[in-house]
Design an enzyme around this catalytic site. Structure first.
Site, PDB file in Angstrom:
ATOM      1  CE  LYS A  52      -3.866  -2.438   2.005  1.00 49.68           C
ATOM      2  NZ  LYS A  52      -4.674  -2.830   3.158  1.00 49.68           N
ATOM      3  CD  GLN A  96      -3.679  -4.461   6.186  1.00 44.50           C
ATOM      4  OE1 GLN A  96      -3.746  -3.433   5.525  1.00 44.50           O
ATOM      5  NE2 GLN A  96      -4.072  -5.618   5.707  1.00 44.50           N
ATOM      6  CG  ASP A 119      -9.844  -0.408   4.330  1.00 48.22           C
ATOM      7  OD1 ASP A 119      -9.472  -0.886   3.246  1.00 48.22           O
ATOM      8  OD2 ASP A 119      -9.188  -0.495   5.389  1.00 48.22           O
TER       9      ASP A 119
END
Ligand code: GUN
Length: 282
Positions: A52, A96, A119
């Site tokens: 990422k 995460q 997200d």
């Protein structure tokens, strides 16, 4: 033989579009910025987070990295999220998953300001998705839709079958297919006559985490197969939830594993960062 949908190529196109948008924002004095938070030592999570950050670098998005020890408390993590929520220079916050067991994941995801939820996991954004008006859509599901559309396939009116009902893939991908006017059926572990339902699908999206679960007899001749699964086989190689060698002879289009849906998740994350930045600066 099916057309193989090249997720690497399509994700690269999206990252290049994102890069161009980031350049435009920077020309206007705005630097898009994503905060990535990793708690603990999970090796797979470390790889995802590294990828990422690399993608941010490629796209011209600033990344703030927070790598916290396993012993981090829920209060400490919530305080960091809150600080980033209030930091105007930070446009996106990504925590995460999975988090260590002593931290309540739902509580942390709820803490992220919806407009910074790149997200697309916050219940507010999930709600917007379900009414067809989300700006920040869950990355893997949005990536599946891009793969289909950019392969020139029209979803409207098609029989779409989703195998799997997770909050991060199955449910949102069903919502997105519905928003594209697909006729959507969701199958799961309690579904009866799954093979028959799958064999009737024009578009089949599979996200159950079971190695080579979908065989040729569950596939309609010429169908579009989107395989979200990433399973590691005994020999160390990766495979999807679809038996690729069988499916490729019967499907019209199919995504490989690796190189199909996988690279799309990060590309869509980058896209969400730019969307968040643009909205916050509108
Ligand atoms: N862990 C596995 N996939 C994801 C994802 O898409 N986002 C986050 N935050 N964590 C993950």
């Amino acid at each position: 033989m099916a057309v193989i949908i090249d997720g690497k190529k399509i994700s690269q196109e999206i990252k290049d579009e994102v890069k161009a948008k980031a350049e435009q924002l920077k020309a206007a004095g705005i630097e898009p910025c994503l905060a990535v938070i990793l708690v603990g030592e999970d090796p797979a999570s470390r790889v995802y987070v590294r990828n990422k950050k690399r993608a941010c670098e490629y796209c011209g998005i600033k990344s703030l990295s927070y790598e916290l020890p396993e012993s981090t408390t829920e209060e400490e993590l919530l305080a960091l999220v809150d600080k980033l929520n209030n930091d105007k220079s930070c446009n996106g916050i990504l925590v995460q998953l999975p988090l260590p067991k002593h931290i309540n994941e739902e509580k942390v995801l709820l803490k992220i300001k919806p407009e910074k939820d790149v997200d697309g996991f916050h219940p507010y954004n999930v709600g917007l998705l379900s009414i067809g008006s989300a700006d920040l859509k869950a990355c893997t599901p949005a990536g599946c839709i891009e793969l289909i559309k950019r392969s020139g396939i029209d979803i409207c009116g098609k029989n779409c079958v989703v195998v799997g009902r997770s909050n991060i893939v199955g449910k949102p991908v069903g919502m997105l297919l519905l928003a594209e006017n697909g006729t959507v059926t969701t199958c799961h572990s309690k579904t009866k006559n799954m093979a028959e339902i799958c064999a009737n699908a024009d578009i089949l999206v599979v996200a159950i985490g079971k190695e080579k679960f979908i065989k040729a007899d569950m596939i309609k001749e010429g169908a579009v197969i989107i395989d979200v699964g990433i399973n590691r086989m005994e020999d160390g190689k990766l495979c999807g939830d679809v038996d690729f060698d069988e499916a490729v002879t019967k499907a019209g289009y199919i995504t490989p594993v690796p190189g199909g849906v996988g690279p799309m998740t990060i590309a869509m994350l980058m896209n969400n960062c730019i969307t968040a930045c643009e909205k916050q600066n509108a």
